[in-house]
Design a protein around this motif. Structure first.
Motif, PDB file in Angstrom:
ATOM      1  N   ILE A  89       4.332  41.357  11.208  1.00 33.81           N
ATOM      2  CA  ILE A  89       3.692  41.785  11.976  1.00 33.81           C
ATOM      3  C   ILE A  89       2.593  42.095  11.110  1.00 33.81           C
ATOM      4  O   ILE A  89       1.594  41.115  11.882  1.00 33.81           O
ATOM      5  N   VAL A  90       2.074  42.754  10.182  1.00 27.66           N
ATOM      6  CA  VAL A  90       1.458  42.519   9.180  1.00 27.66           C
ATOM      7  C   VAL A  90       0.504  41.717   8.805  1.00 27.66           C
ATOM      8  O   VAL A  90      -0.699  41.224   8.690  1.00 27.66           O
ATOM      9  N   ARG A  91       0.865  41.046   7.762  1.00 27.45           N
ATOM     10  CA  ARG A  91       0.431  38.974   7.508  1.00 27.45           C
ATOM     11  C   ARG A  91      -0.349  38.883   8.847  1.00 27.45           C
ATOM     12  O   ARG A  91      -1.185  38.039   8.713  1.00 27.45           O
ATOM     13  N   PRO A  92       0.711  38.367   9.875  1.00 24.43           N
ATOM     14  CA  PRO A  92       0.316  37.507  10.732  1.00 24.43           C
ATOM     15  C   PRO A  92      -0.977  37.810  11.581  1.00 24.43           C
ATOM     16  O   PRO A  92      -1.972  36.681  11.921  1.00 24.43           O
ATOM     17  N   ILE A  93      -0.535  39.247  12.141  1.00 24.23           N
ATOM     18  CA  ILE A  93      -2.115  39.977  12.791  1.00 24.23           C
ATOM     19  C   ILE A  93      -3.219  39.766  11.550  1.00 24.23           C
ATOM     20  O   ILE A  93      -3.908  39.865  12.104  1.00 24.23           O
ATOM     21  N   SER A  94      -3.057  40.141  10.168  1.00 23.92           N
ATOM     22  CA  SER A  94      -4.450  40.076   9.585  1.00 23.92           C
ATOM     23  C   SER A  94      -4.394  38.714   9.559  1.00 23.92           C
ATOM     24  O   SER A  94      -6.250  38.488   9.456  1.00 23.92           O
ATOM     25  N   MET A  95      -3.746  37.378   9.040  1.00 23.50           N
ATOM     26  CA  MET A  95      -4.242  35.674   9.254  1.00 23.50           C
ATOM     27  C   MET A  95      -5.138  35.734  10.864  1.00 23.50           C
ATOM     28  O   MET A  95      -5.836  35.036  10.845  1.00 23.50           O
ATOM     29  N   MET A  96      -4.677  36.084  12.074  1.00 23.81           N
ATOM     30  CA  MET A  96      -5.132  36.190  13.068  1.00 23.81           C
ATOM     31  C   MET A  96      -6.456  36.647  13.565  1.00 23.81           C
ATOM     32  O   MET A  96      -6.856  36.012  13.093  1.00 23.81           O
ATOM     33  N   THR A  97      -6.938  37.881  12.707  1.00 26.87           N
ATOM     34  CA  THR A  97      -8.157  38.512  12.497  1.00 26.87           C
ATOM     35  C   THR A  97      -8.758  37.456  11.551  1.00 26.87           C
ATOM     36  O   THR A  97     -10.387  37.266  12.270  1.00 26.87           O
ATOM     37  N   ASN A  98      -8.703  36.715  10.630  1.00 29.42           N
ATOM     38  CA  ASN A  98      -9.239  36.151   9.868  1.00 29.42           C
ATOM     39  C   ASN A  98      -9.516  34.816  10.744  1.00 29.42           C
ATOM     40  O   ASN A  98     -11.039  34.618  10.822  1.00 29.42           O
ATOM     41  N   THR A  99      -8.380  34.473  11.470  1.00 31.99           N
ATOM     42  CA  THR A  99      -9.110  32.876  11.965  1.00 31.99           C
ATOM     43  C   THR A  99      -9.438  33.724  13.254  1.00 31.99           C
ATOM     44  O   THR A  99     -11.359  32.678  13.054  1.00 31.99           O
ATOM     45  N   MET A 100      -9.567  34.594  13.928  1.00 30.06           N
ATOM     46  CA  MET A 100     -10.738  34.073  14.835  1.00 30.06           C
ATOM     47  C   MET A 100     -12.289  34.832  14.164  1.00 30.06           C
ATOM     48  O   MET A 100     -12.974  34.636  15.046  1.00 30.06           O
ATOM     49  N   THR A 101     -12.478  35.739  13.192  1.00 30.55           N
ATOM     50  CA  THR A 101     -13.144  35.838  12.357  1.00 30.55           C
ATOM     51  C   THR A 101     -14.146  34.905  11.929  1.00 30.55           C
ATOM     52  O   THR A 101     -15.473  35.019  12.662  1.00 30.55           O
ATOM     53  N   ALA A 102     -13.321  33.893  11.878  1.00 27.81           N
ATOM     54  CA  ALA A 102     -14.203  32.747  11.347  1.00 27.81           C
ATOM     55  C   ALA A 102     -14.727  32.111  12.340  1.00 27.81           C
ATOM     56  O   ALA A 102     -15.308  31.311  12.596  1.00 27.81           O
ATOM     57  N   LEU A 103     -13.469  32.261  13.715  1.00 27.67           N
ATOM     58  CA  LEU A 103     -14.398  30.819  14.832  1.00 27.67           C
ATOM     59  C   LEU A 103     -15.324  31.947  15.543  1.00 27.67           C
ATOM     60  O   LEU A 103     -16.485  31.083  15.871  1.00 27.67           O
ATOM     61  N   ALA A 104     -15.027  33.091  15.543  1.00 32.73           N
ATOM     62  CA  ALA A 104     -15.878  33.920  15.544  1.00 32.73           C
ATOM     63  C   ALA A 104     -17.529  33.258  15.303  1.00 32.73           C
ATOM     64  O   ALA A 104     -19.029  33.505  15.079  1.00 32.73           O
ATOM     65  N   ALA A 105     -17.540  33.106  13.352  1.00 33.84           N
ATOM     66  CA  ALA A 105     -18.608  32.678  12.699  1.00 33.84           C
ATOM     67  C   ALA A 105     -19.156  31.095  12.963  1.00 33.84           C
ATOM     68  O   ALA A 105     -19.441  30.557  12.676  1.00 33.84           O
ATOM     69  N   GLY A 106     -18.576  30.974  14.158  1.00 30.96           N
ATOM     70  CA  GLY A 106     -18.984  29.528  14.065  1.00 30.96           C
ATOM     71  C   GLY A 106     -17.852  28.189  13.131  1.00 30.96           C
ATOM     72  O   GLY A 106     -17.736  26.674  13.593  1.00 30.96           O
ATOM     73  N   ASN A 107     -17.210  28.442  12.530  1.00 33.80           N
ATOM     74  CA  ASN A 107     -16.437  27.880  12.130  1.00 33.80           C
ATOM     75  C   ASN A 107     -14.808  27.320  12.415  1.00 33.80           C
ATOM     76  O   ASN A 107     -13.369  28.466  12.548  1.00 33.80           O
ATOM     77  N   LEU A 108     -15.147  26.380  13.577  1.00 31.79           N
ATOM     78  CA  LEU A 108     -13.994  25.480  14.600  1.00 31.79           C
ATOM     79  C   LEU A 108     -13.207  24.753  13.816  1.00 31.79           C
ATOM     80  O   LEU A 108     -12.279  23.977  14.376  1.00 31.79           O
ATOM     81  N   GLU A 109     -13.233  24.783  12.744  1.00 30.81           N
ATOM     82  CA  GLU A 109     -11.669  23.638  12.346  1.00 30.81           C
ATOM     83  C   GLU A 109     -10.983  24.883  11.221  1.00 30.81           C
ATOM     84  O   GLU A 109     -10.121  23.783  11.157  1.00 30.81           O
ATOM     85  N   VAL A 110     -10.812  26.234  11.820  1.00 34.76           N
ATOM     86  CA  VAL A 110     -10.128  26.797  10.504  1.00 34.76           C
ATOM     87  C   VAL A 110      -8.347  26.412  11.742  1.00 34.76           C
ATOM     88  O   VAL A 110      -8.694  26.827  12.936  1.00 34.76           O
ATOM     89  N   PRO A 111      -7.174  26.552  10.349  1.00 42.31           N
ATOM     90  CA  PRO A 111      -6.349  26.281  11.773  1.00 42.31           C
ATOM     91  C   PRO A 111      -5.927  27.280  11.433  1.00 42.31           C
ATOM     92  O   PRO A 111      -6.217  28.771  11.804  1.00 42.31           O
ATOM     93  N   ILE A 112      -5.119  26.884  12.723  1.00 39.00           N
ATOM     94  CA  ILE A 112      -4.321  28.789  13.847  1.00 39.00           C
ATOM     95  C   ILE A 112      -2.748  29.081  13.131  1.00 39.00           C
ATOM     96  O   ILE A 112      -2.031  28.058  13.434  1.00 39.00           O
ATOM     97  N   HIS A 113      -2.562  29.749  12.734  1.00 39.07           N
ATOM     98  CA  HIS A 113      -1.005  29.924  12.437  1.00 39.07           C
ATOM     99  C   HIS A 113      -0.297  30.566  13.772  1.00 39.07           C
ATOM    100  O   HIS A 113      -0.663  31.133  13.697  1.00 39.07           O
ATOM    101  N   GLU A 114       0.990  31.207  12.632  1.00 43.60           N
ATOM    102  CA  GLU A 114       1.752  31.426  14.120  1.00 43.60           C
ATOM    103  C   GLU A 114       1.659  30.844  15.477  1.00 43.60           C
ATOM    104  O   GLU A 114       2.310  31.623  16.507  1.00 43.60           O
TER     105      GLU A 114
END
Length: 211
Positions: A89-114
């Motif tokens: 739970i904690v690790r996937p949510i943390s990874m998802m938060t980092n992914t969404m932060t990267a997407l919000a910053a304009g990095n559309l090449e970040v991989p989507i895990h889980e």
């Protein structure tokens, strides 16, 4: 011997008191036997007590071992639960938060895990993946539109430059005025006709040259 005498006197119908006076019983052996029996009983009781005490000690020791083993098992289960909670739970949510932060910053090449998980985390990941796909499509469309605007702007600038070149090179006197009569555009032939420069005439009114 005393027993035989007692039996004989009883057969002669003697009174109990007479029998007691005639028969003398030695109580020493009986008391001695009683003492031996009492000591044996005491010794047996002490052995039983020691046995019970040893049994209680063994039970107490076993209970302590069981208690320690139970405590260790409980701590291990708590640690395993915390580890599993962090991993699932904690690790996937943390990874998802980092992914969404990267997407919000304009990095559309970040991989989507889980995204392949069949639970709420997987559903969130798939939603983020759809958002990423739409964002990339929007970015590509924006890039195409921006390039189109740049191409059209350049074409218009080139067309305007050619138009100005034609006007300035024309031998005819050409002007363009606004509604108030101020010159927005004049060519060299017209400026020469007014004995002025193009720069001087721009923004002035036709009435400025009627004197």
């Amino acid at each position: 011997k005393a027993l035989s005498e007692a039996i004989r006197l009883t057969a002669e119908d003697k009174l109990p008191r007479a029998i007691d006076e005639a028969v003398i019983v030695d109580d020493g052996p009986a008391f001695q036997g009683f003492n031996i029996l009492a000591r044996e009983f005491t010794s047996q009781s002490e052995r039983e007590a020691r046995h019970v005490k040893n049994s209680l000690a063994i039970v107490t020791s076993a209970s302590m071992v069981t208690a320690w083993a139970t405590s260790i098992i409980i701590l291990a289960l708590i640690a395993a639960t915390i580890w599993l909670f962090r991993r699932q739970i904690v690790r996937p949510i943390s990874m998802m938060t980092n992914t969404m932060t990267a997407l919000a910053a304009g990095n559309l090449e970040v991989p989507i895990h889980e995204a392949g998980r069949n639970n709420e985390i997987g559903a969130i990941a798939r939603s983020v993946e759809v958002f990423k796909t739409n964002a990339k499509a929007l970015r590509d469309a924006h890039d195409v539109l921006e390039q189109h605007v740049l191409d059209r702007t350049k074409a218009l600038q080139d067309s305007e430059a050619r138009f100005r070149s034609l006007i300035e090179a024309s031998p005819s006197r050409i002007t363009l005025k606004d509604l108030d009569g101020r010159y927005l555009l004049v060519n060299k032939a017209f400026a020469d006709h007014r004995s002025a420069t193009i720069e001087d005439m721009l923004g002035k009114s036709v009435f400025d040259y009627m004197s």
